[in-house]
Scaffold this active site. Sequence first.
Site, PDB file in Angstrom:
ATOM      1  N   GLN A   1      -7.675  -0.351   3.023  1.00 35.68           N
ATOM      2  CA  GLN A   1      -8.743  -1.412   4.240  1.00 35.68           C
ATOM      3  C   GLN A   1      -9.489  -1.649   3.282  1.00 35.68           C
ATOM      4  OE1 GLN A   1      -7.733  -2.193   7.315  1.00 35.68           O
ATOM      5  NE2 GLN A   1      -5.995  -1.220   7.911  1.00 35.68           N
TER       6      GLN A   1
ATOM      7  N   GLY B   1       0.874  -1.368   0.160  1.00 33.04           N
ATOM      8  CA  GLY B   1      -0.220   0.055   0.447  1.00 33.04           C
ATOM      9  C   GLY B   1       0.556   1.585  -0.106  1.00 33.04           C
ATOM     10  N   THR B   2       2.038   1.089   0.538  1.00 35.35           N
ATOM     11  CA  THR B   2       2.288   2.627   1.094  1.00 35.35           C
ATOM     12  C   THR B   2       3.330   3.009  -0.220  1.00 35.35           C
ATOM     13  OG1 THR B   2       3.395   1.998   3.039  1.00 35.35           O
ATOM     14  CG2 THR B   2       4.648   3.370   2.128  1.00 35.35           C
TER      15      THR B   2
ATOM     16  N   THR C   1      12.372  -6.780 -11.231  1.00 33.95           N
ATOM     17  CA  THR C   1      11.847  -7.793 -11.070  1.00 33.95           C
ATOM     18  C   THR C   1      10.888  -8.198  -9.973  1.00 33.95           C
ATOM     19  OG1 THR C   1      13.906  -9.291 -12.090  1.00 33.95           O
ATOM     20  CG2 THR C   1      12.747 -10.823 -11.440  1.00 33.95           C
TER      21      THR C   1
ATOM     22  N   ASN D   1      -8.005   3.452   8.636  1.00 29.97           N
ATOM     23  CA  ASN D   1      -7.614   2.369   9.093  1.00 29.97           C
ATOM     24  C   ASN D   1      -7.718   2.221  10.894  1.00 29.97           C
ATOM     25  OD1 ASN D   1      -5.645   4.488   8.439  1.00 29.97           O
ATOM     26  ND2 ASN D   1      -3.915   3.042  10.069  1.00 29.97           N
TER      27      ASN D   1
ATOM     28  N   CYS E   1      -2.749  11.863  22.993  1.00 29.64           N
ATOM     29  CA  CYS E   1      -2.242  12.311  23.044  1.00 29.64           C
ATOM     30  C   CYS E   1      -0.571  11.912  22.638  1.00 29.64           C
ATOM     31  CB  CYS E   1      -2.386  13.725  24.771  1.00 29.64           C
ATOM     32  SG  CYS E   1      -2.379  11.380  25.781  1.00 29.64           S
TER      33      CYS E   1
ATOM     34  N   ALA F   1      -2.050  -6.750  -0.552  1.00 33.70           N
ATOM     35  CA  ALA F   1      -2.492  -7.423  -0.288  1.00 33.70           C
ATOM     36  C   ALA F   1      -2.991  -9.013   1.283  1.00 33.70           C
ATOM     37  CB  ALA F   1      -1.805  -9.077  -1.378  1.00 33.70           C
ATOM     38  N   HIS F   2      -1.706  -7.972   2.408  1.00 37.90           N
ATOM     39  CA  HIS F   2      -1.391  -8.589   3.705  1.00 37.90           C
ATOM     40  C   HIS F   2      -3.447  -8.273   4.227  1.00 37.90           C
ATOM     41  CE1 HIS F   2       0.381  -5.133   5.755  1.00 37.90           C
ATOM     42  NE2 HIS F   2       0.425  -5.143   4.583  1.00 37.90           N
TER      43      HIS F   2
HETATM   44  C1  LIG Z   1      -5.270   2.861   4.540  1.00 37.35           C
HETATM   45  C2  LIG Z   1      -3.615   2.160   4.880  1.00 37.35           C
HETATM   46  N1  LIG Z   1      -2.869   2.294   4.264  1.00 37.35           N
HETATM   47  C3  LIG Z   1      -1.688   2.452   3.724  1.00 37.35           C
HETATM   48  C4  LIG Z   1      -1.196   1.279   4.097  1.00 37.35           C
HETATM   49  C5  LIG Z   1      -0.513   0.674   4.114  1.00 37.35           C
HETATM   50  O1  LIG Z   1       0.384  -0.704   3.241  1.00 37.35           O
HETATM   51  P1  LIG Z   1       1.661  -1.404   3.185  1.00 37.35           P
HETATM   52  O2  LIG Z   1       1.828  -1.343   4.605  1.00 37.35           O
HETATM   53  O3  LIG Z   1       0.908  -2.529   2.786  1.00 37.35           O
HETATM   54  O4  LIG Z   1       2.626  -1.038   2.730  1.00 37.35           O
HETATM   55  C6  LIG Z   1      -2.321   0.576   5.375  1.00 37.35           C
HETATM   56  C7  LIG Z   1      -1.268  -0.365   5.934  1.00 37.35           C
HETATM   57  O5  LIG Z   1      -1.180  -0.641   7.641  1.00 37.35           O
HETATM   58  C8  LIG Z   1      -2.867   1.397   6.018  1.00 37.35           C
HETATM   59  O6  LIG Z   1      -4.022   0.911   6.384  1.00 37.35           O
END
Ligand SMILES: Cc1ncc(COP(=O)(O)O)c(C=O)c1O
Length: 381
Positions: free
Chosen positions: A178, A70-71, A236, A150, A328, A199-200
Site C-alpha cells: 500500500q 503482492g501476494t 515466461t 490496507n 464481528c 502495480a495495480h
Molecule cells: C497490504 C497488502 N498486501 C498484499 C496485497 C495483495 O496484493 P495482490 O492482490 O496484488 O496480490 C494487498 C492487496 O489488497 C494489500 O493491500
Amino acid sequence: MNVYFDNAATTPLDPEVFEAMKPFMLEHFGNPSSTHAHGRRVKAGIESARKKVAELLNCTPGEIIFTSGGTEADNAILMGAVQSFGIRNIITSRIEHHAVVHTLENVHKHFGAVIHYVDLDRNGHVDIAHLESLLQQNKHALISLMHANNEIGNLLDIETVSQFAEKYHAYFHSDTVQSVGHYRHDLKKLKIHGMTAAAHKFHGPKGTGFKYLRRDKKIIPFLYGGSQERNMRGGTENVYGIIGLAKALEIAYRDMDEHTRIIKGLKLRMIEKLRATIPGVSFHGDCANLEKSLYTVLNVSLPEADENNMLLFNLDLKGISASGGSACSSGATVGSHVLAALYPGSKRGAVRFSFSKYNTADEVDYVVTRLAELTGVLTRI
Ligand SMILES: Cc1ncc(COP(=O)(O)O)c(C=O)c1O
C-alpha cells in the site's frame, strides 16, 4: 453520480501507462528468453523496466524480482527466508494482510516456526518496546510488519524497526504493497531485507508486482523452472505487465508531491465534513492522524445502528464503491480480522473509503451527504 472510493483495493489504469504497454502487446511479442532479435527486443524492455524501478527505489536492478503481484511477493519472501535461514521464530502483528497472515500460518504448520504477535497500542500502532523485548528473547528471528495497513491506514515506523532488525540480527520483511508508489523508499538507507509491491495499487496493471530482495541476504527461488528473473522465478514473464508497472511507478514518483497534497486534502475534507454532519462519528485505527496514516485511506467508524448492516449495499445503490468489514462476523458478512483485533466485540459500523488522484472534492461532498442520509442523520435533524 458514480464515485470510486475503493482505491486501496485497486486503482484505475493510467492511460499513459496503457500507451507504454501497447507496443509490448501488439508489436513486441517475442519471448524474452529467445536469443533472436524478437526475443532480445522484449528482454531489453524488461531490463530497462527493472533498471527504472531500481533507480526510483535507490537499489540495484539485481535486487528487483518481478512477480504476479503482492501476494506472490509476500509468499516468496516469507517462505524463502524461513527455509533459507532455518528461522525458528517469527514476529508479526495481528493486523497484517491475509497474504502475510495465511502464509505465516502455513509456515508454522509446515516448517514449525513459532509465531509471536507484537502488542499494538490503542490506535493500532506497533508497541516498539514490546517489539524490542520479543527481539531480545528471539535473536535471528523473522520480522514481518507491514508499512501501511490496507484497512485502517496506520503507518509503521519502518526505519526504527529496520534498526532493531539489524541490532538483533533479524530478517526484516515488510509488506509495502500500500505504500510503494505513494511514498518514497530509499533502499540504500533503509536496512530492510525484503519488501513487496503490486502495480495495480498505483495505477498500473493488475497481476504484476515485484519483490525487493537485499543482495547480501539471498533466499531460495519461489518458482522453479526456466532461468527467468535471475533464476529466482521461473516462467515466461508478464512482459506488458512489467512494462506497465515501471511506467506507473515512474509517473507516481514524477507527480507524487502534487498528488499527495491533493489526496491529503480530500481525506481532510472528508474527516471535517463527516465530523460536522454525523454525530458520534470517529475513525478506526489512527486514520485521522495525517502524519501517522496512509493519506489514501480513511476508515470511518459509525455509531451502532441497524442501518450499518446494509450500508455498503446501500452506498452501492447510490453509485458509491467503497469497502467495509466490521469487527464481528454476522450472517454472510465475514468480519475484518484487523478491526476484530483492535476492537473486539464492537458493533459500530465500518466503511473504508480510499482515494486516488482521479477523485474530486465534489465526490467527497456527495458521499458525505449520502452517508448521512443512509445512517439516518439527515432524517433525524
Ligand atoms: C497490504 C497488502 N498486501 C498484499 C496485497 C495483495 O496484493 P495482490 O492482490 O496484488 O496480490 C494487498 C492487496 O489488497 C494489500 O493491500
